[in-house]
Design a protein around this motif. Sequence first.
Motif, PDB file in Angstrom:
ATOM      1  N   ARG A 471       0.827  -1.216   0.000  1.00 20.37           N
ATOM      2  CA  ARG A 471       0.000   0.000   0.000  1.00 20.37           C
ATOM      3  C   ARG A 471       0.859   1.262   0.000  1.00 20.37           C
ATOM      4  NH1 ARG A 471      -1.352   4.581   1.158  1.00 20.37           N
ATOM      5  NH2 ARG A 471      -3.126   5.340   2.362  1.00 20.37           N
ATOM      6  N   TRP A 472       1.961   1.300   0.761  1.00 16.21           N
ATOM      7  CA  TRP A 472       2.803   2.489   0.809  1.00 16.21           C
ATOM      8  C   TRP A 472       3.849   2.515  -0.292  1.00 16.21           C
ATOM      9  CZ3 TRP A 472       1.215   6.522   3.255  1.00 16.21           C
ATOM     10  CH2 TRP A 472       0.346   6.387   4.334  1.00 16.21           C
ATOM     11  N   SER A 473       4.175   1.345  -0.826  1.00 14.67           N
ATOM     12  CA  SER A 473       5.103   1.343  -1.974  1.00 14.67           C
ATOM     13  C   SER A 473       4.423   1.853  -3.240  1.00 14.67           C
ATOM     14  CB  SER A 473       5.644  -0.070  -2.206  1.00 14.67           C
ATOM     15  OG  SER A 473       4.592  -0.964  -2.569  1.00 14.67           O
ATOM     16  N   LEU A 474       3.093   1.681  -3.350  1.00 17.33           N
ATOM     17  CA  LEU A 474       2.358   2.168  -4.516  1.00 17.33           C
ATOM     18  C   LEU A 474       1.839   3.591  -4.332  1.00 17.33           C
ATOM     19  CD1 LEU A 474       0.206  -0.999  -5.334  1.00 17.33           C
ATOM     20  CD2 LEU A 474       2.347  -0.264  -6.411  1.00 17.33           C
ATOM     21  N   ASP A 475       2.147   4.198  -3.193  1.00 11.21           N
ATOM     22  CA  ASP A 475       1.651   5.552  -2.952  1.00 11.21           C
ATOM     23  C   ASP A 475       2.315   6.528  -3.929  1.00 11.21           C
ATOM     24  OD1 ASP A 475       0.110   7.398  -1.523  1.00 11.21           O
ATOM     25  OD2 ASP A 475       1.908   8.106  -0.482  1.00 11.21           O
ATOM     26  N   ASP A 476       1.491   7.374  -4.505  1.00 11.65           N
ATOM     27  CA  ASP A 476       1.996   8.314  -5.503  1.00 11.65           C
ATOM     28  C   ASP A 476       2.834   9.420  -4.879  1.00 11.65           C
ATOM     29  OD1 ASP A 476       0.635   6.875  -7.386  1.00 11.65           O
ATOM     30  OD2 ASP A 476      -1.188   8.129  -7.270  1.00 11.65           O
ATOM     31  N   GLY A 477       2.666   9.683  -3.603  1.00 14.33           N
ATOM     32  CA  GLY A 477       3.400  10.770  -2.974  1.00 14.33           C
ATOM     33  C   GLY A 477       4.878  10.445  -2.845  1.00 14.33           C
ATOM     34  N   SER A 478       5.672  11.476  -2.618  1.00 10.43           N
ATOM     35  CA  SER A 478       7.106  11.309  -2.460  1.00 10.43           C
ATOM     36  C   SER A 478       7.429  10.713  -1.098  1.00 10.43           C
ATOM     37  CB  SER A 478       7.811  12.664  -2.610  1.00 10.43           C
ATOM     38  OG  SER A 478       7.357  13.559  -1.612  1.00 10.43           O
ATOM     39  N   GLU A 479       8.684  10.344  -0.907  1.00 15.34           N
ATOM     40  CA  GLU A 479       9.108   9.726   0.345  1.00 15.34           C
ATOM     41  C   GLU A 479       8.943  10.684   1.520  1.00 15.34           C
ATOM     42  OE1 GLU A 479      10.332   6.362   2.372  1.00 15.34           O
ATOM     43  OE2 GLU A 479       9.964   6.582   0.215  1.00 15.34           O
ATOM     44  N   SER A 480       9.125  11.982   1.272  1.00 20.83           N
ATOM     45  CA  SER A 480       9.026  12.968   2.346  1.00 20.83           C
ATOM     46  C   SER A 480       7.590  13.191   2.812  1.00 20.83           C
ATOM     47  CB  SER A 480       9.625  14.304   1.891  1.00 20.83           C
ATOM     48  OG  SER A 480       8.922  14.784   0.753  1.00 20.83           O
ATOM     49  N   GLU A 481       6.596  12.793   2.012  1.00 19.98           N
ATOM     50  CA  GLU A 481       5.197  13.001   2.377  1.00 19.98           C
ATOM     51  C   GLU A 481       4.611  11.836   3.163  1.00 19.98           C
ATOM     52  OE1 GLU A 481       3.148  13.719  -1.219  1.00 19.98           O
ATOM     53  OE2 GLU A 481       4.022  15.699  -1.549  1.00 19.98           O
ATOM     54  N   LYS A 482       5.348  10.758   3.328  1.00 16.96           N
ATOM     55  CA  LYS A 482       4.850   9.623   4.093  1.00 16.96           C
ATOM     56  C   LYS A 482       4.849   9.955   5.578  1.00 16.96           C
ATOM     57  CE  LYS A 482       6.406   6.045   0.858  1.00 16.96           C
ATOM     58  NZ  LYS A 482       7.234   4.843   0.686  1.00 16.96           N
ATOM     59  N   PRO A 483       3.910   9.390   6.352  1.00 18.37           N
ATOM     60  CA  PRO A 483       3.890   9.643   7.798  1.00 18.37           C
ATOM     61  C   PRO A 483       5.195   9.233   8.456  1.00 18.37           C
ATOM     62  CG  PRO A 483       1.850   8.599   7.099  1.00 18.37           C
ATOM     63  CD  PRO A 483       2.768   8.550   5.914  1.00 18.37           C
ATOM     64  N   VAL A 484       5.646  10.068   9.375  1.00 21.09           N
ATOM     65  CA  VAL A 484       6.932   9.825  10.038  1.00 21.09           C
ATOM     66  C   VAL A 484       6.765   9.624  11.544  1.00 21.09           C
ATOM     67  CG1 VAL A 484       8.250  11.078   8.296  1.00 21.09           C
ATOM     68  CG2 VAL A 484       7.310  12.306  10.272  1.00 21.09           C
ATOM     69  N   ASP A 485       5.551   9.781  12.076  1.00 18.40           N
ATOM     70  CA  ASP A 485       5.331   9.571  13.511  1.00 18.40           C
ATOM     71  C   ASP A 485       4.070   8.737  13.722  1.00 18.40           C
ATOM     72  OD1 ASP A 485       3.301  11.323  12.966  1.00 18.40           O
ATOM     73  OD2 ASP A 485       4.182  13.014  14.030  1.00 18.40           O
ATOM     74  N   LEU A 486       3.854   8.358  14.964  1.00 17.58           N
ATOM     75  CA  LEU A 486       2.734   7.472  15.281  1.00 17.58           C
ATOM     76  C   LEU A 486       1.382   8.129  15.032  1.00 17.58           C
ATOM     77  CD1 LEU A 486       3.965   5.753  18.559  1.00 17.58           C
ATOM     78  CD2 LEU A 486       3.509   4.649  16.379  1.00 17.58           C
ATOM     79  N   LYS A 487       1.223   9.369  15.442  1.00 19.99           N
ATOM     80  CA  LYS A 487      -0.088  10.017  15.317  1.00 19.99           C
ATOM     81  C   LYS A 487      -0.513  10.150  13.862  1.00 19.99           C
ATOM     82  CE  LYS A 487      -2.766  13.989  16.894  1.00 19.99           C
ATOM     83  NZ  LYS A 487      -3.423  14.157  15.594  1.00 19.99           N
ATOM     84  N   SER A 488       0.374  10.648  13.014  1.00 16.20           N
ATOM     85  CA  SER A 488       0.017  10.796  11.604  1.00 16.20           C
ATOM     86  C   SER A 488      -0.210   9.442  10.941  1.00 16.20           C
ATOM     87  CB  SER A 488       1.123  11.567  10.868  1.00 16.20           C
ATOM     88  OG  SER A 488       2.364  10.898  10.980  1.00 16.20           O
ATOM     89  N   THR A 489       0.522   8.415  11.395  1.00 18.02           N
ATOM     90  CA  THR A 489       0.315   7.073  10.836  1.00 18.02           C
ATOM     91  C   THR A 489      -1.053   6.528  11.230  1.00 18.02           C
ATOM     92  OG1 THR A 489       2.696   6.657  10.954  1.00 18.02           O
ATOM     93  CG2 THR A 489       1.259   4.753  10.690  1.00 18.02           C
ATOM     94  N   VAL A 490      -1.432   6.718  12.495  1.00 16.37           N
ATOM     95  CA  VAL A 490      -2.749   6.258  12.940  1.00 16.37           C
ATOM     96  C   VAL A 490      -3.857   6.980  12.183  1.00 16.37           C
ATOM     97  CG1 VAL A 490      -4.327   6.223  14.911  1.00 16.37           C
ATOM     98  CG2 VAL A 490      -1.948   5.542  15.214  1.00 16.37           C
ATOM     99  N   ASP A 491      -3.681   8.277  11.953  1.00 15.62           N
ATOM    100  CA  ASP A 491      -4.683   9.036  11.208  1.00 15.62           C
ATOM    101  C   ASP A 491      -4.797   8.566   9.758  1.00 15.62           C
ATOM    102  OD1 ASP A 491      -5.167  10.509  13.463  1.00 15.62           O
ATOM    103  OD2 ASP A 491      -3.817  12.154  12.897  1.00 15.62           O
ATOM    104  N   SER A 492      -3.725   8.005   9.210  1.00 16.76           N
ATOM    105  CA  SER A 492      -3.728   7.574   7.812  1.00 16.76           C
ATOM    106  C   SER A 492      -4.080   6.104   7.645  1.00 16.76           C
ATOM    107  CB  SER A 492      -2.352   7.835   7.185  1.00 16.76           C
ATOM    108  OG  SER A 492      -1.984   9.193   7.299  1.00 16.76           O
ATOM    109  N   THR A 493      -4.342   5.406   8.744  1.00  9.56           N
ATOM    110  CA  THR A 493      -4.599   3.965   8.693  1.00  9.56           C
ATOM    111  C   THR A 493      -6.098   3.693   8.698  1.00  9.56           C
ATOM    112  OG1 THR A 493      -2.551   3.559   9.916  1.00  9.56           O
ATOM    113  CG2 THR A 493      -4.129   1.748   9.781  1.00  9.56           C
ATOM    114  N   ASN A 494      -6.546   2.877   7.741  1.00  9.71           N
ATOM    115  CA  ASN A 494      -7.939   2.468   7.686  1.00  9.71           C
ATOM    116  C   ASN A 494      -8.154   1.311   8.660  1.00  9.71           C
ATOM    117  OD1 ASN A 494     -10.468   1.221   6.921  1.00  9.71           O
ATOM    118  ND2 ASN A 494     -10.359   2.392   5.021  1.00  9.71           N
ATOM    119  N   LYS A 495      -9.000   1.541   9.664  1.00 18.30           N
ATOM    120  CA  LYS A 495      -9.204   0.535  10.699  1.00 18.30           C
ATOM    121  C   LYS A 495      -9.839  -0.727  10.153  1.00 18.30           C
ATOM    122  CE  LYS A 495     -11.393  -0.066  15.214  1.00 18.30           C
ATOM    123  NZ  LYS A 495     -12.236   0.565  16.263  1.00 18.30           N
ATOM    124  N   ASP A 496     -10.683  -0.607   9.146  1.00 17.43           N
ATOM    125  CA  ASP A 496     -11.368  -1.773   8.601  1.00 17.43           C
ATOM    126  C   ASP A 496     -10.455  -2.611   7.704  1.00 17.43           C
ATOM    127  OD1 ASP A 496     -13.719  -0.978   9.878  1.00 17.43           O
ATOM    128  OD2 ASP A 496     -14.280   0.321   8.194  1.00 17.43           O
TER     129      ASP A 496
END
Length: 575
Positions: A471-496
């Motif tokens: 899922r993150w390897s196919l992300d169109d965004g650049s490497e710098s736009e990927k979440p770098v901390d826990l909070k932003s990662t949780v916000d970007s994660t689909n619970k289902d």
Amino acid sequence: MRDEKLRLRWHMLLMRRTTVELKRSDLAWQVSNDSSCCSLCRVEYGIRRQFSSEWLEKYCWLRYSVSEDSVYCAPCVLFSPHNAKEKSLVTTPVTKWSNLGKYIKRHLSLCAGHHGACASAESFMKIHCGEKLSVQAQLDSKHAADVRRNRHVLGVITEVIVLCGRQNIPLRSHDDKSSNFMALLNDRAKRDSILKEHLESSYRSKYTSPMIQNELICICEEYIRNEIVKDCNESVCYSFMADEATDASTMEQIAMCVRWASRANLLYTFKAAFTTIVNALEVFEHEGDAKTRSYRCSILKFDFIISLVAVEFIIQGLLPLNNMLQGKCCDLIEAAKEARVLIAQIRAERADDLVWEALYEKAVTMATVHDVLPSKPRTTGRQQQRVNVPAESVSDYWKRALFFPFMDHLATELEDRLLTAHDRFLAQYLIPSQLHQLTTTHVDGIYAAYSYDFIGDKEAFQSEVSRWKIRWSLDDGSESEKPVDLKSTVDSTNKDLYPNIFTCLVILLTMPVSTASAERAFRVMRRVKTYFRSTMTSQRMSGLAMLHSYKNVHIDIDKIINEFVGKSNRKLGFL
């Protein structure tokens, strides 16, 4: 009420089979000029007589019955008591027009309730036309006014209690009349006439007693706790932190997860004011204070001065990480990153001889000002009870005996506490910016640490991790736009889609970085329950501590009053 009485009277009249034609609209006392209703004639004592409408104009309370050809007193028929002595014009109509004047005169003089019946009829018509409130409405209006007044007074009392609790102002004193609570209430009463009237009244139930204070404080505490529970229930995951301490009355108290920030720059303040402290101790010594001499002699030693300079320099480097660890928005991953930076800085300074030389020169300068010579403990070949570090000079000795061990200990502790890959800490490699470091061993360790909270077996979790990587390897965004901390990662994660990954990230996010959070509650406890307030009960102290700690929580006074009223029967009306 009068409408019901009117209906009952009419029912009684109908049961007696009378033909009195009195209507509700007749009570308006509007007399018509049309005399057709009085057209019937009779012969009385050989004289032809007829009822004249002038009687209706002269006596507005008279009513003529066409069917009976007689007159009644309408107010007395409808509103007089049943046991009235005078029956004429009430239950016995007047049919002889020649004697009508005599009957009217007797009715006015003997019927004591006539004027009251007229007043009742007048009030009934005003109520019926909307010009006046009914008795029930007047009672309801009075009750509503009393409720508004009582709720206003209790609301002001509650606001004063909340103010004292938030600002840590003692409510009571040896004399309750001169307490801070009553002083604030009396000051508020100068601008509040309703409160002033309540406080100056002779009512016994003024709701200012310590017992009422305790009830309101407990209700406010429960309200704040419910708000915290509400926030916890709305969150995905939360954690608890508890600690114990004794209060001013030596009772054990438990603190639950409140943040606290320490003063790590205290050594800097002591070093900057070192000369002032020495001079002050010298003055106290000359004034006869025996203890100050031992204090002054202890700090005027080179081992104390060199330790103060070296430790203060190292601790100052910890301040940014210290503030970050005790912040409300810190997570373990960010703390680990900053710890790596600090460890690298500590090891670089340890290896740089210029750093130690500068610290040593500062210590020598401070010691020279107070005539303290640089020195080191005596070293021997057989000494075992002290640090027996071989060194050719005083500088080398303190560098090896003090500077190096402290720096190594600090780096080791930071690495063990924040960098060692404990099983639960391995979940940090699920952050998109660190997925390239995730290995099969890490995945096995994460599953072993969080398996009790996962859905499915190990193969299902491994499959989910594989999809997570893709899922993150196919992300169109650049490497710098990927979440770098826990909070932003949780916000970007689909619970289902990724339930297990979401679970372990949330658990890691809620894990406390340090145990300093519970310490602030002890500071609040010692501010609230001081030596002079040591007799305060635990329930009251807990409520005041909640008010003092959670000043930002809005308290709905109306809800507090409703809860207060619902707990017991109150002498004053609040609902």
